[in-house]
Write a protein that holds these residues in place. Structure first.
Motif, PDB file in Angstrom:
ATOM      1  N   ALA A 136       0.832  -1.204   0.000  1.00 56.08           N
ATOM      2  CA  ALA A 136       0.000   0.000   0.000  1.00 56.08           C
ATOM      3  C   ALA A 136       0.866   1.253   0.000  1.00 56.08           C
ATOM      4  N   GLY A 137       1.987   1.203   0.715  1.00 54.84           N
ATOM      5  CA  GLY A 137       2.907   2.338   0.709  1.00 54.84           C
ATOM      6  C   GLY A 137       3.471   2.595  -0.678  1.00 54.84           C
ATOM      7  N   GLU A 143       1.213   6.775  -6.937  1.00 57.17           N
ATOM      8  CA  GLU A 143       0.112   7.694  -7.235  1.00 57.17           C
ATOM      9  C   GLU A 143       0.531   9.152  -7.063  1.00 57.17           C
ATOM     10  N   ASN A 144       1.393   9.417  -6.100  1.00 59.09           N
ATOM     11  CA  ASN A 144       1.769  10.803  -5.790  1.00 59.09           C
ATOM     12  C   ASN A 144       2.981  11.301  -6.557  1.00 59.09           C
ATOM     13  N   PHE A 145       3.835  10.399  -7.036  1.00 62.31           N
ATOM     14  CA  PHE A 145       5.054  10.807  -7.744  1.00 62.31           C
ATOM     15  C   PHE A 145       5.084  10.137  -9.112  1.00 62.31           C
ATOM     16  N   GLN A 146       4.156  10.532  -9.953  1.00 64.55           N
ATOM     17  CA  GLN A 146       3.943   9.821 -11.211  1.00 64.55           C
ATOM     18  C   GLN A 146       5.046  10.033 -12.232  1.00 64.55           C
ATOM     19  N   SER A 147       5.807  11.087 -12.109  1.00 64.52           N
ATOM     20  CA  SER A 147       6.866  11.344 -13.092  1.00 64.52           C
ATOM     21  C   SER A 147       8.260  11.200 -12.482  1.00 64.52           C
ATOM     22  N   THR A 148       8.345  10.483 -11.364  1.00 69.73           N
ATOM     23  CA  THR A 148       9.611  10.328 -10.643  1.00 69.73           C
ATOM     24  C   THR A 148      10.038   8.871 -10.639  1.00 69.73           C
ATOM     25  N   SER A 149      11.337   8.635 -10.771  1.00 72.10           N
ATOM     26  CA  SER A 149      11.861   7.268 -10.741  1.00 72.10           C
ATOM     27  C   SER A 149      11.685   6.656  -9.355  1.00 72.10           C
ATOM     28  N   VAL A 150      11.086   5.470  -9.319  1.00 79.68           N
ATOM     29  CA  VAL A 150      10.869   4.759  -8.059  1.00 79.68           C
ATOM     30  C   VAL A 150      11.736   3.508  -8.048  1.00 79.68           C
ATOM     31  N   ILE A 151      12.453   3.304  -6.956  1.00 82.10           N
ATOM     32  CA  ILE A 151      13.301   2.125  -6.782  1.00 82.10           C
ATOM     33  C   ILE A 151      12.707   1.285  -5.655  1.00 82.10           C
ATOM     34  N   VAL A 152      12.403   0.031  -5.956  1.00 81.91           N
ATOM     35  CA  VAL A 152      11.764  -0.860  -4.991  1.00 81.91           C
ATOM     36  C   VAL A 152      12.785  -1.861  -4.469  1.00 81.91           C
ATOM     37  N   TRP A 153      12.922  -1.914  -3.155  1.00 77.89           N
ATOM     38  CA  TRP A 153      13.786  -2.886  -2.493  1.00 77.89           C
ATOM     39  C   TRP A 153      12.904  -4.007  -1.951  1.00 77.89           C
ATOM     40  N   LEU A 154      13.260  -5.244  -2.233  1.00 71.66           N
ATOM     41  CA  LEU A 154      12.510  -6.404  -1.769  1.00 71.66           C
ATOM     42  C   LEU A 154      13.262  -7.042  -0.607  1.00 71.66           C
ATOM     43  N   ASN A 155      12.723  -6.879   0.601  1.00 76.78           N
ATOM     44  CA  ASN A 155      13.383  -7.373   1.815  1.00 76.78           C
ATOM     45  C   ASN A 155      12.775  -8.725   2.203  1.00 76.78           C
ATOM     46  N   TYR A 156      13.535  -9.794   1.981  1.00 74.95           N
ATOM     47  CA  TYR A 156      13.046 -11.151   2.217  1.00 74.95           C
ATOM     48  C   TYR A 156      13.281 -11.633   3.640  1.00 74.95           C
ATOM     49  N   LYS A 157      13.729 -10.746   4.518  1.00 79.58           N
ATOM     50  CA  LYS A 157      14.048 -11.176   5.886  1.00 79.58           C
ATOM     51  C   LYS A 157      12.849 -11.813   6.581  1.00 79.58           C
ATOM     52  N   PHE A 158      11.645 -11.306   6.311  1.00 81.18           N
ATOM     53  CA  PHE A 158      10.464 -11.762   7.034  1.00 81.18           C
ATOM     54  C   PHE A 158       9.668 -12.821   6.279  1.00 81.18           C
ATOM     55  N   GLY A 159      10.204 -13.279   5.155  1.00 77.75           N
ATOM     56  CA  GLY A 159       9.523 -14.323   4.409  1.00 77.75           C
ATOM     57  C   GLY A 159       9.423 -14.011   2.932  1.00 77.75           C
ATOM     58  N   ASP A 160       8.838 -14.947   2.185  1.00 80.87           N
ATOM     59  CA  ASP A 160       8.675 -14.762   0.744  1.00 80.87           C
ATOM     60  C   ASP A 160       7.752 -13.582   0.450  1.00 80.87           C
ATOM     61  N   TRP A 171       2.866  -9.036  -9.957  1.00 79.94           N
ATOM     62  CA  TRP A 171       1.756  -8.281  -9.365  1.00 79.94           C
ATOM     63  C   TRP A 171       1.191  -7.296 -10.378  1.00 79.94           C
ATOM     64  N   SER A 172      -0.105  -7.066 -10.307  1.00 79.66           N
ATOM     65  CA  SER A 172      -0.705  -6.045 -11.172  1.00 79.66           C
ATOM     66  C   SER A 172      -0.159  -4.659 -10.818  1.00 79.66           C
ATOM     67  N   LEU A 173       0.160  -4.435  -9.533  1.00 77.25           N
ATOM     68  CA  LEU A 173       0.738  -3.156  -9.109  1.00 77.25           C
ATOM     69  C   LEU A 173       2.034  -2.879  -9.858  1.00 77.25           C
ATOM     70  N   TYR A 174       2.855  -3.907 -10.035  1.00 70.45           N
ATOM     71  CA  TYR A 174       4.097  -3.729 -10.796  1.00 70.45           C
ATOM     72  C   TYR A 174       3.814  -3.591 -12.285  1.00 70.45           C
ATOM     73  N   LYS A 175       2.996  -4.475 -12.829  1.00 67.56           N
ATOM     74  CA  LYS A 175       2.737  -4.458 -14.272  1.00 67.56           C
ATOM     75  C   LYS A 175       2.126  -3.141 -14.727  1.00 67.56           C
ATOM     76  N   ASN A 176       1.250  -2.572 -13.897  1.00 67.51           N
ATOM     77  CA  ASN A 176       0.591  -1.316 -14.266  1.00 67.51           C
ATOM     78  C   ASN A 176       1.494  -0.099 -14.092  1.00 67.51           C
ATOM     79  N   ASN A 177       2.621  -0.280 -13.413  1.00 67.92           N
ATOM     80  CA  ASN A 177       3.512   0.855 -13.131  1.00 67.92           C
ATOM     81  C   ASN A 177       4.965   0.545 -13.474  1.00 67.92           C
TER      82      ASN A 177
END
Length: 251
Positions: A136-137, A143-160, A171-177
């Motif tokens: 959700a974050g 949604e708020n920074f539509q023209s800005t580069s977003v870098i996503v870190w995937l932290n597997y410490k707590f599970g898959d 995910w549709s969230l990734y595919k759509n963005n």
């Protein structure tokens, strides 16, 4: 001008300061010009890394749940006028929504871009109980920074990191963005207890990999070296210009 890295996430305890620290260490390995800022008024964890020489801005009053507009204006002006090659801004979970609203309402990102700065928004997705909140974050950021580069870190410490049994790139969230998400960086260290112990000791002491290796015995030093090389390689694999020594702007 500067590559400005904002680290934002509305869920606490998911590794946001961790990724701020990893990014700082990597950038310091390719450039000595790294300025660090801690805006987490509730928990100044980032500023506890003494080697980073972090500047603190108490932009948020947790008792009133309001941003201190005077302080945040000072920080924004400071960053706007900066000529540092790299700027790291680590923000707290409690001020996630207020800071994002301030940045959008006052068109701060646009102003920084017009001044020649390159802006990157970093966020973290984690497995386990934090999965939905961190997703959700990320959605709020997109949604708020539509023209800005977003870098996503995937932290597997707590599970898959699985949503409906699908990995992040399914995910549709990734595919759509996918056009807005310019980089994906996994944090997926060896799960053996010895590796985890070394990592937790380093994080608890607020040491960098190099500092921890200096004070560790042989086998711990080797494990820390493996983790450092792994995370640095994952950052390099994004092939983003902000992670190169010349720092040319991405297309």
């Amino acid at each position: 001008m500067s590559n400005i890295h904002f680290f934002l996430q509305g869920k606490g305890g998911v590794g946001k300061t961790l990724i701020s620290s990893f990014t700082t260490q990597y950038l310091k390995s390719i450039s000595k010009d790294v300025l660090c800022i801690d805006t987490d008024s509730v928990n100044h964890t980032f500023s506890q890394y003494k080697s980073f020489k972090v500047i603190k801005y108490n932009i948020y009053n947790p008792e009133s749940s309001f941003l201190d507009e005077t302080v945040i204006e000072q920080m924004a002006e400071f960053v706007y006028e900066s000529n540092n090659e790299n700027i790291i801004i680590d923000n707290g979970a409690s001020s996630f929504m207020p800071l994002m609203k301030y940045l959008t309402d006052n068109e701060i990102i646009d102003a920084l871009n017009e001044a020649g700065h390159n802006i990157y928004i970093h966020t973290v997705i984690t497995g386990g109980q934090g999965l939905e909140d961190t997703a959700a974050g990320l959605q709020s950021i997109l949604e708020n920074f539509q023209s800005t580069s977003v870098i996503v870190w995937l932290n597997y410490k707590f599970g898959d990191i699985l949503m409906n049994n699908k990995k992040f790139n399914g995910w549709s969230l990734y595919k759509n963005n996918s056009d807005a998400i310019s980089g994906i960086i996994p944090i997926d260290f060896n799960t053996s207890q010895l590796f985890q112990n070394d990592l937790e000791l380093m994080l608890g002491a607020k040491h960098t990999f190099d500092e921890a290796m200096t004070s560790s015995k042989l086998f711990s030093r080797n494990r820390l070296k493996q983790m450092k090389e792994q995370i640095f390689q994952s950052i390099e694999d994004t092939e983003l210009s902000c992670f190169t020594s010349n720092g040319e702007q991405d297309d």
